[in-house]
Scaffold this motif. Sequence first.
Motif, PDB file in Angstrom:
ATOM      1  N   LYS A  65      43.596  -7.052  25.457  1.00  0.00           N
ATOM      2  CA  LYS A  65      42.418  -7.295  24.607  1.00  0.00           C
ATOM      3  C   LYS A  65      41.562  -8.437  25.166  1.00  0.00           C
ATOM      4  O   LYS A  65      40.336  -8.335  25.248  1.00  0.00           O
ATOM      5  N   ALA A  69      37.824  -8.583  26.859  1.00  0.00           N
ATOM      6  CA  ALA A  69      36.796  -9.411  26.196  1.00  0.00           C
ATOM      7  C   ALA A  69      36.161 -10.435  27.133  1.00  0.00           C
ATOM      8  O   ALA A  69      35.063 -10.922  26.854  1.00  0.00           O
ATOM      9  N   THR A  70      36.860 -10.777  28.235  1.00  0.00           N
ATOM     10  CA  THR A  70      36.341 -11.807  29.143  1.00  0.00           C
ATOM     11  C   THR A  70      35.876 -11.243  30.483  1.00  0.00           C
ATOM     12  O   THR A  70      35.453 -12.002  31.354  1.00  0.00           O
ATOM     13  N   MET A 187      37.029 -17.168  20.284  1.00  0.00           N
ATOM     14  CA  MET A 187      37.702 -16.020  19.661  1.00  0.00           C
ATOM     15  C   MET A 187      38.794 -16.477  18.699  1.00  0.00           C
ATOM     16  O   MET A 187      39.009 -15.867  17.648  1.00  0.00           O
TER      17      MET A 187
END
Length: 311
Positions: A65, A69-70, A187
């Motif tokens: 995940k 996301a990065t 996050m």
Amino acid sequence: METAIKETQFKFPEQIGFYKGKVRDVYIFENSLAIVATDRISAFDVVLPRPIPYKGQVLNQIASKFLQATADLVPNWVTSTPHPNVTIGKKCEPFKVEMVIRGYLAGHAAREYKAGKRILCGVSLPEGLKENDKLPTPIITPTTKASEGHDEDISKEEILAQGIVSKEDYEVLEKYTHLLFSKGSQMAREKGLILVDTKYEFGKFQDQILLIDEIHTPDSSRYFYADNYEALQMEGLPQKQLSKEFVRQWLIANGFQGKEGQKVPVMPDKFVREISDRYIELYEKITGDVFLKSTFDDLQESIEKAILKNI
């Protein structure tokens, strides 16, 4: 107790090598790697005797995940995640350092500070800090990357002087480390958590620096709950945290800190279940998703098939 994967021993047709890490089994191919997140758990750089059910799945899925996301900030090694316990990606030449970044005085840094040290990995720390206090600004405290045994603290100056990483590459590693920590912290805040400290590993693939391994998992990171952080600090009480630190504290209380001559205490079933539950709690807290336990009849076979299909 539920099934847990302590190790895998597959032989794939195109496989040219195998590496068994503290937690991961790495299958090496010409230009790619298949990494199995096992349920092994390590503390003080020692692999503990009992595996923890679902731990590997938790680590692999959290890492997946965060890597997704990065990816727009920092390029990474992953090409696919074909199984809850498996990640496949580019075979990089890893840098022989881990980039540890700390936003708070916790864990190893707090222990060193309490022992009187005010310089950690070449970075000066101010006087008057208490354990778990926020640092004036996040600091990078690298460690050497040991194949076996203990990773060792090292400064940027020593890394450059020893030629472990070139100055040009190290500047990229520093930049990427700060970018990732900033994104991970954001996050975490969105989920009511504080990203306290973490580590990143990098490698090169065809002269490009890529983020490798897992990120922002409970094996590589420490999280506090944000809602009661200030109150607990004011009262001088321990922070409620989601990390492996509670495992380390249990080991310390049972006479083990990874030092020579010390014997690893046997973890009872109840504590193994507690560790598993804490890993699942972190997964749900940090991702906001409900954790779905793997239900394969034969977990080892399902992992082998996933790698065969996707390598």
